[in-house]
Design an enzyme around this catalytic site. Structure first.
Site, PDB file in Angstrom:
ATOM      1  N   ASP A 169       4.696 -12.246  -7.325  1.00 19.49           N
ATOM      2  CA  ASP A 169       6.093 -11.811  -7.386  1.00 19.49           C
ATOM      3  C   ASP A 169       6.840 -12.675  -8.398  1.00 19.49           C
ATOM      4  OD1 ASP A 169       8.662 -10.939  -6.903  1.00 19.49           O
ATOM      5  OD2 ASP A 169       8.857 -12.025  -4.996  1.00 19.49           O
ATOM      6  N   HIS A 224      -8.645  -2.021  -1.026  1.00 14.25           N
ATOM      7  CA  HIS A 224      -7.371  -2.012  -0.298  1.00 14.25           C
ATOM      8  C   HIS A 224      -7.357  -1.077   0.911  1.00 14.25           C
ATOM      9  CE1 HIS A 224      -7.366   1.471  -2.822  1.00 14.25           C
ATOM     10  NE2 HIS A 224      -6.258   1.930  -2.278  1.00 14.25           N
ATOM     11  N   ASP A 225      -8.472  -0.420   1.179  1.00 10.96           N
ATOM     12  CA  ASP A 225      -8.509   0.539   2.283  1.00 10.96           C
ATOM     13  C   ASP A 225      -9.394   0.108   3.451  1.00 10.96           C
ATOM     14  OD1 ASP A 225      -6.781   2.411   1.094  1.00 10.96           O
ATOM     15  OD2 ASP A 225      -8.418   3.353  -0.027  1.00 10.96           O
ATOM     16  N   ASP A 263      11.675 -11.052  -5.011  1.00 11.98           N
ATOM     17  CA  ASP A 263      12.140 -10.063  -4.024  1.00 11.98           C
ATOM     18  C   ASP A 263      11.058  -9.824  -2.963  1.00 11.98           C
ATOM     19  OD1 ASP A 263      10.248  -8.664  -5.441  1.00 11.98           O
ATOM     20  OD2 ASP A 263      11.547  -6.974  -5.954  1.00 11.98           O
ATOM     21  N   ASP A 320      -8.072   8.802  -7.761  1.00 16.84           N
ATOM     22  CA  ASP A 320      -7.882   8.831  -6.312  1.00 16.84           C
ATOM     23  C   ASP A 320      -8.480  10.111  -5.701  1.00 16.84           C
ATOM     24  OD1 ASP A 320      -6.469   7.423  -4.111  1.00 16.84           O
ATOM     25  OD2 ASP A 320      -5.265   9.248  -3.991  1.00 16.84           O
ATOM     26  N   GLU A 323     -12.825   7.766  -6.897  1.00 17.32           N
ATOM     27  CA  GLU A 323     -12.993   7.541  -5.466  1.00 17.32           C
ATOM     28  C   GLU A 323     -13.445   8.847  -4.823  1.00 17.32           C
ATOM     29  OE1 GLU A 323     -10.391   6.282  -1.536  1.00 17.32           O
ATOM     30  OE2 GLU A 323      -9.547   7.617  -3.018  1.00 17.32           O
ATOM     31  N   ASN A 349      10.093 -12.010  -9.584  1.00 16.53           N
ATOM     32  CA  ASN A 349      11.564 -12.013  -9.505  1.00 16.53           C
ATOM     33  C   ASN A 349      12.089 -12.261  -8.097  1.00 16.53           C
ATOM     34  OD1 ASN A 349      10.776  -9.620  -8.426  1.00 16.53           O
ATOM     35  ND2 ASN A 349      12.326  -8.374  -9.454  1.00 16.53           N
ATOM     36  N   ASP A 388      -4.364   3.737 -11.881  1.00 14.51           N
ATOM     37  CA  ASP A 388      -4.762   4.612 -10.780  1.00 14.51           C
ATOM     38  C   ASP A 388      -4.237   6.008 -11.096  1.00 14.51           C
ATOM     39  OD1 ASP A 388      -5.565   5.316  -8.051  1.00 14.51           O
ATOM     40  OD2 ASP A 388      -5.322   3.180  -7.637  1.00 14.51           O
TER      41      ASP A 388
HETATM   42  C1  GLC Z   1      -6.995   6.883  -1.433  1.00 14.72           C
HETATM   43  C2  GLC Z   1      -6.394   5.525  -1.630  1.00 14.72           C
HETATM   44  C3  GLC Z   1      -5.567   5.220  -0.416  1.00 14.72           C
HETATM   45  C4  GLC Z   1      -4.470   6.246  -0.334  1.00 14.72           C
HETATM   46  C5  GLC Z   1      -5.046   7.653  -0.297  1.00 14.72           C
HETATM   47  C6  GLC Z   1      -3.995   8.698  -0.520  1.00 14.72           C
HETATM   48  O1  GLC Z   1      -7.880   6.922  -0.369  1.00 14.72           O
HETATM   49  O2  GLC Z   1      -7.366   4.563  -1.878  1.00 14.72           O
HETATM   50  O3  GLC Z   1      -5.035   3.925  -0.463  1.00 14.72           O
HETATM   51  O4  GLC Z   1      -3.691   6.031   0.806  1.00 14.72           O
HETATM   52  O5  GLC Z   1      -6.008   7.844  -1.289  1.00 14.72           O
HETATM   53  O6  GLC Z   1      -3.610   8.743  -1.858  1.00 14.72           O
HETATM   54 CA    CA Z   2       9.016  -8.697  -7.439  1.00 12.29          CA
END
Ligand code: GLC
Ligand code: CA
Length: 541
Positions: free
Chosen positions: A26, A330-331, A30, A209, A268, A28, A108
């Site tokens: 981060d 991240h999932d 926030d 995605d 993905e 700035n 992405d």
């Molecule tokens: C993919 C992403 C996930 C997102 C989902 C909907 O699975 O990795 O984080 O919530 O798509 O876009």
């Molecule tokens: Ca920020």
């Protein structure tokens, strides 16, 4: 041993690092990570010296304009950057700064659905004869929901009633993520123009995605149900995923990408079927450069399990398709957490890292895995993920794997000076980049050494792979070969000493490892491996 010939595109040779931008840095104050934060940390990622991590590309999770109902995976303007993250000018600055350091930038690409406040959807829902009506998937109201498809993040039927036009639209994540209609040529054209827009700007590729959800069954048939606690698995997705027409879209996007030099598509494919995922490389290798291989995300700690997993994947890949491996994203819960085993957790993380970095295939690193970030329980009141907010007893969502990067021991781990959007893990005082940069045996030092070794070594980055032990119990041993360069990798997955069951008398010298110093001579058939030993060796010739 260490040749200089390097062929093959960057995305085969290199290591790709995923940044979840809200949680990286981060700038700035926030409490939310941003583009300037990423720029500030580029030198950490790769400043050209072996003091830096040495990665070759960053994939940044979505930074487009978004109401953030799914933290950016719900886009309301495909060609603008959300103010939370910065501006278009700052993104262009990031591209420049990254490229100066030979770091590629992958964005992405979320084109299965948009946000429900995207102007396209606002138009589409205005009236049944709006020119953009058909850009989304609408279905008339016949007194009941059109079929049984499920919205994964709501655990409800995926058809949402629109009061204004009295029809249903489809949203298979949340109701705020209406699905685009990929059978509409105008929509396709608009998305393809947007793709060209970013490629023209100099973006090096896309992480696509949920590729296998683009096209839905044209007759909207019901999916068969099955028993599962996992909301994604309660149905067999015969009709809302992996429709054959999806491949045509992949080929079209690939053809656009191929008009530019050196760009890459990685998709993905959300499935646990390896065969389904690899089909998106295309029969002629004319679809995605890579389809994510998520098999490690669900792999238990077991040498034999990894072995079978890897072989199954290699065998399933179409000829000439290039492999890839991911331990965390991240999932899913981070692998440091999944593979925890008390005092052995760090040792296991090193074995896992060595495996990731020495297999044939592009490694994807998730931010923070290089320092062993773990998952902690997020208090109900702090939950942010739409999936966790529902309050279902077993489903807490994905926040635990998205907590702020731990840079140093200062309050909020140096990520911000104010309370971040998600809590910082409680172990940040000793587990952070600054501390691990000073420790010779830290996980961070280990990742750096591995990545730079891989970079200098053609066998490790591009070479063929051959497993030497065909019925492994606790140890994996394999050779990587490229021309006359050859490397042997030995990984002990157990907390006990192990002897190798091979008859090659091969005399080799240590290149890198956890227990032996560089240059130490070893005989493969006489080796007594230390618990969780990692050993990378080369022939003496
Ligand atoms: C993919 C992403 C996930 C997102 C989902 C909907 O699975 O990795 O984080 O919530 O798509 O876009
Ligand atoms: Ca920020």
């Amino acid at each position: 041993m260490q040749g200089t010939v390097r062929t093959g595109p960057w995305w085969k040779r290199g290591v790709i690092y995923q940044i979840y931008p809200r949680s990286f840095m981060d700038s700035n104050q926030d409490g939310i990570g941003d583009i300037q934060g990423v720029i500030a940390k580029l030198d950490y990622l790769n400043d050209g010296s072996e003091n830096s991590l040495g990665i070759d590309a960053i994939w940044i999770s979505p930074i487009y304009k978004s109401p953030m109902k799914d933290f950016g995976y719900d886009i309301s303007d495909y060609t603008d950057i959300d103010v939370i993250f910065g501006s278009k000018a700052e993104f262009i600055q990031l591209l420049g700064e990254a490229h100066k350091r030979n770091i590629k930038v992958i964005m992405d690409l979320v084109i299965n659905h948009t946000s429900d406040v995207h102007p396209w959807f606002i138009e589409s829902r205005k009236s049944k004869n709006n020119p953009k009506r058909d850009w989304y998937i609408w279905h008339e109201d016949k007194g009941k929901k059109p079929n049984n498809w499920v919205a994964s993040f709501e655990m409800k039927n995926a058809w949402w009633f629109d009061e204004n036009t009295k029809e249903f639209y489809l949203g298979t994540f949340t109701r705020h993520q209406p699905e685009l209609n990929w059978r509409n040529p105008e929509l396709k054209k608009a998305v393809y123009n947007m793709i060209r827009y970013w490629l023209d700007l100099g973006v090096d590729g896309f992480r696509m995605d949920v590729v296998n959800w683009y096209i839905k069954d044209d007759q909207f048939r019901n999916n068969p149900w099955r028993l599962s606690l996992n909301p994604i698995a309660v149905q067999r997705h015969l009709y809302d995923r992996n429709r054959p027409e999806t491949h045509e879209i992949c080929r079209e996007i690939r053809a656009i990408t191929d008009q530019y030099e050196d760009r890459m598509l990685v998709g993905e494919i959300y499935t646990n079927e390896t065969r389904e995922a690899v089909s998106y490389h295309g029969k002629e290798n004319d679809e995605l450069h890579m389809a994510f291989n998520f098999s490690f995300l669900f792999q238990k700690w077991c040498a034999k399990g990894f072995y079978n997993n890897i072989l199954e994947y290699y065998h399933a890949l179409p000829a000439d398709a290039w492999p890839n491996f991911t331990l965390s994203n991240h999932d899913q819960p981070r692998h440091y957490y999944r593979y925890r085993d008390g005092k052995y957790t760090d040792a296991r993380a090193k074995v896992a890292a060595a495996l990731l970095m020495t297999l044939r295939g592009t490694p994807f690193i998730y931010y923070g895995e290089e320092i062993g970030m773990t998952c902690e329980r997020i208090a109900r009141k702090d939950i942010q993920d739409p999936l966790g907010k529902k309050g279902w007893p077993f489903i807490r969502g994905r926040d635990a794997e998205r907590t702020p990067m731990q840079w140093d021991a200062s309050p909020y781990a140096g990520f911000s000076t104010v309370r971040p959007w998600l809590p910082v893990n409680s172990d940040y005082k000793h587990k952070n980049v600054s501390t691990q940069s000073k420790e010779k045996n830290s996980l961070l030092a280990f990742y750096k050494a591995l990545i730079w070794l891989r970079k200098r070594n053609n066998a490790l980055s591009l070479g063929d792979i051959e497993f030497m032990e065909k019925d492994p119990k606790e140890v994996l041993i394999y050779k990587r070969k490229y021309g006359d360069e050859e490397v042997t990798v030995v990984l002990n997955f157990s907390k006990r000493q192990q002897r190798l069951q091979i008859d090659t008398a091969g005399k080799e010298k240590t290149l890198f490892g956890t227990h032996r110093s560089k240059g130490e001579e070893i005989f493969l058939n006489q080796l007594a491996l230390y618990p969780y030993e990692v050993l990378i060796a080369g022939s003496l010739n």
